[in-house]
Design a protein around this motif. Structure first.
Motif, PDB file in Angstrom:
ATOM      1  N   SER A   9       0.846  -1.188   0.000  1.00 51.68           N
ATOM      2  CA  SER A   9       0.000   0.000   0.000  1.00 51.68           C
ATOM      3  C   SER A   9       0.884   1.241   0.000  1.00 51.68           C
ATOM      4  N   ILE A  10       0.289   2.341  -0.412  1.00 51.43           N
ATOM      5  CA  ILE A  10       0.993   3.617  -0.413  1.00 51.43           C
ATOM      6  C   ILE A  10       0.655   4.334   0.893  1.00 51.43           C
ATOM      7  N   ALA A  11       1.581   4.295   1.831  1.00 50.89           N
ATOM      8  CA  ALA A  11       1.379   4.982   3.119  1.00 50.89           C
ATOM      9  C   ALA A  11       1.788   6.448   2.970  1.00 50.89           C
ATOM     10  N   ILE A  59     -11.742  14.004   8.246  1.00 50.87           N
ATOM     11  CA  ILE A  59     -13.178  13.754   8.397  1.00 50.87           C
ATOM     12  C   ILE A  59     -13.508  13.416   9.841  1.00 50.87           C
ATOM     13  N   ALA A  76       0.301   4.812   8.401  1.00 53.33           N
ATOM     14  CA  ALA A  76       1.362   5.816   8.557  1.00 53.33           C
ATOM     15  C   ALA A  76       1.331   6.432   9.955  1.00 53.33           C
ATOM     16  N   GLY A  97      -2.149   0.358  11.753  1.00 54.23           N
ATOM     17  CA  GLY A  97      -2.407  -0.973  11.217  1.00 54.23           C
ATOM     18  C   GLY A  97      -2.830  -0.894   9.765  1.00 54.23           C
ATOM     19  N   ALA A 115     -12.360   7.428   2.800  1.00 53.96           N
ATOM     20  CA  ALA A 115     -12.119   8.604   1.954  1.00 53.96           C
ATOM     21  C   ALA A 115     -10.776   8.438   1.263  1.00 53.96           C
ATOM     22  N   ILE A 117      -8.925   5.967  -0.081  1.00 53.65           N
ATOM     23  CA  ILE A 117      -7.908   4.990   0.342  1.00 53.65           C
ATOM     24  C   ILE A 117      -7.794   3.790  -0.595  1.00 53.65           C
ATOM     25  N   ILE A 121      -4.332   0.837  -2.111  1.00 54.00           N
ATOM     26  CA  ILE A 121      -4.202  -0.509  -1.528  1.00 54.00           C
ATOM     27  C   ILE A 121      -4.349  -1.562  -2.628  1.00 54.00           C
TER      28      ILE A 121
HETATM   29  C1  LIG Z   1      -5.458  10.131   0.908  1.00 54.55           C
HETATM   30  S1  LIG Z   1      -5.179   9.763   2.622  1.00 54.55           S
HETATM   31  C2  LIG Z   1      -6.808   9.943   3.264  1.00 54.55           C
HETATM   32  C3  LIG Z   1      -6.806  10.189   4.757  1.00 54.55           C
HETATM   33  C4  LIG Z   1      -8.183  10.497   5.325  1.00 54.55           C
HETATM   34  N1  LIG Z   1      -9.109   9.418   5.045  1.00 54.55           N
HETATM   35  C5  LIG Z   1      -8.698  11.786   4.727  1.00 54.55           C
HETATM   36  O1  LIG Z   1      -9.757  11.778   4.123  1.00 54.55           O
HETATM   37  O2  LIG Z   1      -8.020  12.809   4.862  1.00 54.55           O
HETATM   38  C6  LIG Z   1      -4.977   8.012   2.601  1.00 54.55           C
HETATM   39  C7  LIG Z   1      -4.564   7.420   3.938  1.00 54.55           C
HETATM   40  O3  LIG Z   1      -4.638   5.997   3.862  1.00 54.55           O
HETATM   41  C8  LIG Z   1      -3.496   5.456   4.499  1.00 54.55           C
HETATM   42  N2  LIG Z   1      -3.311   4.096   3.979  1.00 54.55           N
HETATM   43  C9  LIG Z   1      -2.855   3.707   2.769  1.00 54.55           C
HETATM   44  N3  LIG Z   1      -2.895   2.387   2.669  1.00 54.55           N
HETATM   45  C10 LIG Z   1      -3.380   1.908   3.838  1.00 54.55           C
HETATM   46  C11 LIG Z   1      -3.663   0.613   4.348  1.00 54.55           C
HETATM   47  N4  LIG Z   1      -3.439  -0.494   3.607  1.00 54.55           N
HETATM   48  N5  LIG Z   1      -4.162   0.499   5.592  1.00 54.55           N
HETATM   49  C12 LIG Z   1      -4.393   1.598   6.354  1.00 54.55           C
HETATM   50  N6  LIG Z   1      -4.146   2.850   5.928  1.00 54.55           N
HETATM   51  C13 LIG Z   1      -3.654   3.007   4.687  1.00 54.55           C
HETATM   52  C14 LIG Z   1      -2.389   6.431   4.180  1.00 54.55           C
HETATM   53  O4  LIG Z   1      -1.288   6.317   5.072  1.00 54.55           O
HETATM   54  C15 LIG Z   1      -3.136   7.757   4.317  1.00 54.55           C
HETATM   55  O5  LIG Z   1      -3.078   8.254   5.623  1.00 54.55           O
END
Ligand SMILES: C[S@@+](CC[C@H](N)C(=O)[O-])C[C@H]1O[C@@H](n2cnc3c(N)ncnc32)[C@H](O)[C@@H]1O
Length: 246
Positions: A9-11, A59, A76, A97, A115, A117, A121
Protein backbone atom coordinates in the motif's frame (compact mmCIF):
# COMPACT_ATOMS: atom_id res chain seq x y z
CA UNK A 1 2.50 -6.73 -15.48
CA UNK A 2 0.61 -5.77 -12.29
CA UNK A 3 0.70 -2.04 -11.51
CA UNK A 4 2.47 -2.66 -8.20
CA UNK A 5 4.35 -5.95 -8.23
CA UNK A 6 5.51 -5.60 -4.61
CA UNK A 7 1.83 -5.27 -3.56
CA UNK A 8 2.50 -2.68 -0.93
CA UNK A 9 0.00 0.00 0.00
CA UNK A 10 0.99 3.62 -0.41
CA UNK A 11 1.38 4.98 3.12
CA UNK A 12 1.41 8.74 3.67
CA UNK A 13 4.41 9.07 6.00
CA UNK A 14 6.24 11.42 3.63
CA UNK A 15 3.45 13.99 3.41
CA UNK A 16 2.10 13.89 6.98
CA UNK A 17 3.71 17.22 7.88
CA UNK A 18 1.99 18.93 4.93
CA UNK A 19 -1.18 16.84 4.59
CA UNK A 20 -3.59 19.23 6.29
CA UNK A 21 -2.14 22.21 4.46
CA UNK A 22 -2.36 20.51 1.05
CA UNK A 23 -5.41 18.22 1.38
CA UNK A 24 -7.59 19.78 4.03
CA UNK A 25 -11.03 21.13 3.25
CA UNK A 26 -11.24 24.89 2.72
CA UNK A 27 -12.22 26.81 5.89
CA UNK A 28 -15.74 26.02 7.09
CA UNK A 29 -16.27 23.00 4.83
CA UNK A 30 -15.21 20.15 7.16
CA UNK A 31 -18.22 20.63 9.51
CA UNK A 32 -20.55 20.71 6.51
CA UNK A 33 -19.01 17.51 5.14
CA UNK A 34 -19.40 15.84 8.53
CA UNK A 35 -23.03 16.92 8.78
CA UNK A 36 -23.62 15.51 5.32
CA UNK A 37 -22.19 12.12 6.38
CA UNK A 38 -24.17 12.25 9.63
CA UNK A 39 -27.43 12.74 7.78
CA UNK A 40 -26.59 10.29 5.00
CA UNK A 41 -25.62 7.33 7.22
CA UNK A 42 -27.33 8.39 9.54
CA UNK A 43 -24.96 8.76 12.50
CA UNK A 44 -26.60 9.02 15.94
CA UNK A 45 -25.22 9.57 19.48
CA UNK A 46 -25.16 5.78 19.92
CA UNK A 47 -23.22 5.06 16.72
CA UNK A 48 -19.83 3.38 16.73
CA UNK A 49 -17.87 4.40 13.64
CA UNK A 50 -14.74 2.93 12.05
CA UNK A 51 -12.58 4.64 9.43
CA UNK A 52 -9.93 2.80 7.41
CA UNK A 53 -7.08 5.14 6.47
CA UNK A 54 -8.15 7.76 9.00
CA UNK A 55 -5.08 9.89 8.29
CA UNK A 56 -4.83 13.17 10.18
CA UNK A 57 -8.56 13.17 10.96
CA UNK A 58 -9.74 15.38 8.12
CA UNK A 59 -13.18 13.75 8.40
CA UNK A 60 -12.97 12.07 11.80
CA UNK A 61 -12.43 15.24 13.82
CA UNK A 62 -15.70 16.81 12.67
CA UNK A 63 -17.71 13.58 12.54
CA UNK A 64 -16.67 12.01 15.86
CA UNK A 65 -18.68 14.46 18.03
CA UNK A 66 -21.91 13.12 16.51
CA UNK A 67 -21.11 9.53 17.53
CA UNK A 68 -20.63 7.47 20.65
CA UNK A 69 -17.15 6.36 19.59
CA UNK A 70 -14.90 6.66 16.54
CA UNK A 71 -12.17 4.14 15.68
CA UNK A 72 -9.54 4.65 13.00
CA UNK A 73 -6.67 2.70 11.47
CA UNK A 74 -3.81 3.97 9.35
CA UNK A 75 -0.51 2.54 8.12
CA UNK A 76 1.36 5.82 8.56
CA UNK A 77 2.39 6.63 12.13
CA UNK A 78 3.26 10.26 11.24
CA UNK A 79 -0.31 10.75 9.98
CA UNK A 80 -1.66 9.37 13.25
CA UNK A 81 0.73 11.59 15.23
CA UNK A 82 -0.83 14.55 13.42
CA UNK A 83 -4.28 13.28 14.27
CA UNK A 84 -3.29 13.02 17.93
CA UNK A 85 -1.99 16.60 17.78
CA UNK A 86 -5.15 17.84 16.00
CA UNK A 87 -7.49 16.06 18.40
CA UNK A 88 -9.08 17.94 21.28
CA UNK A 89 -12.06 16.40 23.08
CA UNK A 90 -13.11 14.01 20.29
CA UNK A 91 -13.46 10.36 21.28
CA UNK A 92 -11.21 8.87 18.60
CA UNK A 93 -9.46 5.55 19.19
CA UNK A 94 -6.41 5.30 16.96
CA UNK A 95 -4.59 2.17 15.80
CA UNK A 96 -1.56 1.84 13.56
CA UNK A 97 -2.41 -0.97 11.22
CA UNK A 98 -3.43 -2.20 7.81
CA UNK A 99 -6.95 -1.85 6.44
CA UNK A 100 -6.74 -5.40 5.06
CA UNK A 101 -6.53 -6.75 8.62
CA UNK A 102 -8.53 -4.55 10.98
CA UNK A 103 -7.83 -4.97 14.70
CA UNK A 104 -11.50 -5.16 15.67
CA UNK A 105 -13.92 -8.01 16.31
CA UNK A 106 -16.59 -8.84 13.75
CA UNK A 107 -20.01 -7.25 14.00
CA UNK A 108 -18.86 -4.20 15.97
CA UNK A 109 -19.67 -0.97 14.10
CA UNK A 110 -22.81 0.84 13.02
CA UNK A 111 -21.01 2.80 10.31
CA UNK A 112 -17.75 2.71 8.38
CA UNK A 113 -16.24 5.69 6.60
CA UNK A 114 -13.67 5.68 3.81
CA UNK A 115 -12.12 8.60 1.95
CA UNK A 116 -9.57 8.19 -0.81
CA UNK A 117 -7.91 4.99 0.34
CA UNK A 118 -8.81 2.11 -1.96
CA UNK A 119 -6.68 3.45 -4.82
CA UNK A 120 -3.66 3.15 -2.49
CA UNK A 121 -4.20 -0.51 -1.53
CA UNK A 122 -3.36 -3.28 -4.02
CA UNK A 123 -5.60 -5.72 -2.14
CA UNK A 124 -8.37 -3.15 -1.81
CA UNK A 125 -11.10 -5.77 -2.09
CA UNK A 126 -9.68 -7.41 1.06
CA UNK A 127 -9.84 -4.03 2.81
CA UNK A 128 -13.46 -3.70 1.71
CA UNK A 129 -14.26 -7.21 2.94
CA UNK A 130 -12.72 -6.30 6.30
CA UNK A 131 -15.11 -3.38 6.65
CA UNK A 132 -17.95 -5.76 5.83
CA UNK A 133 -16.71 -8.08 8.57
CA UNK A 134 -16.52 -5.45 11.34
CA UNK A 135 -19.84 -3.80 10.42
CA UNK A 136 -22.98 -4.98 12.17
CA UNK A 137 -25.46 -6.68 9.83
CA UNK A 138 -27.49 -3.46 9.62
CA UNK A 139 -24.38 -1.24 9.47
CA UNK A 140 -23.56 1.09 6.59
CA UNK A 141 -20.41 2.04 4.71
CA UNK A 142 -20.11 5.69 3.71
CA UNK A 143 -17.81 5.93 0.70
CA UNK A 144 -16.67 9.53 0.27
CA UNK A 145 -14.52 11.12 -2.39
CA UNK A 146 -13.77 14.54 -3.82
CA UNK A 147 -13.83 15.26 -7.51
CA UNK A 148 -11.65 18.13 -8.66
CA UNK A 149 -11.86 20.04 -11.86
CA UNK A 150 -9.19 19.33 -14.46
CA UNK A 151 -6.83 22.25 -13.88
CA UNK A 152 -3.91 20.01 -12.95
CA UNK A 153 -4.68 17.17 -15.33
CA UNK A 154 -2.41 18.14 -18.23
CA UNK A 155 0.59 18.38 -15.89
CA UNK A 156 -0.09 15.01 -14.27
CA UNK A 157 -0.76 13.42 -17.63
CA UNK A 158 2.54 14.71 -18.96
CA UNK A 159 4.47 13.34 -15.99
CA UNK A 160 2.67 10.02 -15.97
CA UNK A 161 3.29 9.57 -19.66
CA UNK A 162 6.98 9.16 -18.78
CA UNK A 163 6.36 6.39 -16.26
CA UNK A 164 6.66 2.67 -16.77
CA UNK A 165 3.43 0.88 -15.84
CA UNK A 166 4.71 -0.51 -12.54
CA UNK A 167 5.38 3.00 -11.22
CA UNK A 168 1.91 4.37 -11.85
CA UNK A 169 -0.80 5.08 -9.36
CA UNK A 170 -3.39 3.96 -8.53
CA UNK A 171 -2.01 0.68 -7.23
CA UNK A 172 -5.50 -0.38 -6.17
CA UNK A 173 -8.95 0.72 -7.18
CA UNK A 174 -9.09 2.68 -10.43
CA UNK A 175 -10.52 6.20 -10.22
CA UNK A 176 -13.13 5.43 -12.88
CA UNK A 177 -14.53 2.73 -10.59
CA UNK A 178 -14.94 5.03 -7.56
CA UNK A 179 -18.72 5.04 -7.62
CA UNK A 180 -19.36 1.55 -9.03
CA UNK A 181 -17.02 -0.74 -7.09
CA UNK A 182 -19.40 -1.14 -4.16
CA UNK A 183 -22.44 -2.27 -6.15
CA UNK A 184 -20.07 -4.37 -8.27
CA UNK A 185 -18.97 -6.10 -5.04
CA UNK A 186 -22.59 -6.67 -4.04
CA UNK A 187 -23.01 -3.75 -1.62
CA UNK A 188 -26.52 -2.32 -1.80
CA UNK A 189 -27.00 1.45 -2.25
CA UNK A 190 -29.03 3.30 0.39
CA UNK A 191 -30.75 6.18 -1.41
CA UNK A 192 -29.01 8.52 -3.81
CA UNK A 193 -25.46 9.87 -3.20
CA UNK A 194 -25.32 13.11 -1.22
CA UNK A 195 -23.10 15.92 -2.49
CA UNK A 196 -21.64 19.16 -1.22
CA UNK A 197 -20.25 21.60 -3.79
CA UNK A 198 -17.91 24.41 -2.81
CA UNK A 199 -15.39 26.66 -4.46
CA UNK A 200 -12.03 27.90 -3.32
CA UNK A 201 -9.04 29.64 -4.84
CA UNK A 202 -5.60 28.38 -5.69
CA UNK A 203 -2.60 30.37 -6.75
CA UNK A 204 -1.36 28.88 -10.03
CA UNK A 205 2.28 29.23 -8.93
CA UNK A 206 1.57 27.10 -5.87
CA UNK A 207 0.14 24.41 -8.14
CA UNK A 208 3.41 24.27 -10.05
CA UNK A 209 5.12 23.80 -6.68
CA UNK A 210 2.61 21.03 -5.95
CA UNK A 211 4.03 19.11 -8.89
CA UNK A 212 7.68 20.05 -8.33
CA UNK A 213 7.52 18.93 -4.72
CA UNK A 214 5.70 15.72 -5.62
CA UNK A 215 2.93 16.68 -3.20
CA UNK A 216 0.31 14.39 -4.74
CA UNK A 217 0.58 10.65 -4.09
CA UNK A 218 0.02 10.09 -7.79
CA UNK A 219 3.55 11.46 -8.30
CA UNK A 220 5.38 9.60 -5.55
CA UNK A 221 6.41 6.81 -7.81
CA UNK A 222 7.81 9.24 -10.34
CA UNK A 223 11.59 9.10 -10.28
CA UNK A 224 13.40 11.48 -7.98
CA UNK A 225 13.20 14.83 -9.81
CA UNK A 226 17.00 15.07 -9.59
CA UNK A 227 17.42 11.73 -11.38
CA UNK A 228 17.30 11.45 -15.16
CA UNK A 229 14.32 9.82 -16.87
CA UNK A 230 15.12 8.06 -20.13
CA UNK A 231 13.59 10.21 -22.77
CA UNK A 232 13.28 9.70 -26.48
CA UNK A 233 13.08 12.40 -29.12
CA UNK A 234 12.57 11.77 -32.79
CA UNK A 235 14.03 14.14 -35.33
CA UNK A 236 12.03 14.11 -38.50
CA UNK A 237 13.33 15.06 -41.95
CA UNK A 238 10.71 14.83 -44.64
CA UNK A 239 11.73 15.31 -48.24
CA UNK A 240 9.53 17.07 -50.77
CA UNK A 241 9.82 18.30 -54.30
CA UNK A 242 8.09 21.54 -55.20
CA UNK A 243 4.74 21.35 -56.93
CA UNK A 244 5.10 20.61 -60.57
CA UNK A 245 5.10 23.74 -62.70
CA UNK A 246 2.45 23.37 -65.37
C1 LIG B 1 -5.46 10.13 0.91
S1 LIG B 1 -5.18 9.76 2.62
C2 LIG B 1 -6.81 9.94 3.26
C3 LIG B 1 -6.81 10.19 4.76
C4 LIG B 1 -8.18 10.50 5.32
N1 LIG B 1 -9.11 9.42 5.04
C5 LIG B 1 -8.70 11.79 4.73
O1 LIG B 1 -9.76 11.78 4.12
O2 LIG B 1 -8.02 12.81 4.86
C6 LIG B 1 -4.98 8.01 2.60
C7 LIG B 1 -4.56 7.42 3.94
O3 LIG B 1 -4.64 6.00 3.86
C8 LIG B 1 -3.50 5.46 4.50
N2 LIG B 1 -3.31 4.10 3.98
C9 LIG B 1 -2.86 3.71 2.77
N3 LIG B 1 -2.89 2.39 2.67
C10 LIG B 1 -3.38 1.91 3.84
C11 LIG B 1 -3.66 0.61 4.35
N4 LIG B 1 -3.44 -0.49 3.61
N5 LIG B 1 -4.16 0.50 5.59
C12 LIG B 1 -4.39 1.60 6.35
N6 LIG B 1 -4.15 2.85 5.93
C13 LIG B 1 -3.65 3.01 4.69
C14 LIG B 1 -2.39 6.43 4.18
O4 LIG B 1 -1.29 6.32 5.07
C15 LIG B 1 -3.14 7.76 4.32
O5 LIG B 1 -3.08 8.25 5.62
Amino acid sequence: MPANPDRRSIAFDRIAHRYDETRGFPPGIAPQAAALIRDAAPITPTSRIVESGIGTGRIALSLAPYARAYFGVDLARPMLDRLRANRTAERIHIAEGNAVCLPYPSNTFDAAVVAHIFHLIPDWSDALAELGRVLKPDGVLVNTWIEHDDVMKPIYDALHAELPDEKRLPVGLQWDDRSTFLPDAGWRPVGEPHTLAYTFQRIPASMIGFVEQRTSSSLWRVSDPAQPITHQETFHAAVFRPPAVS
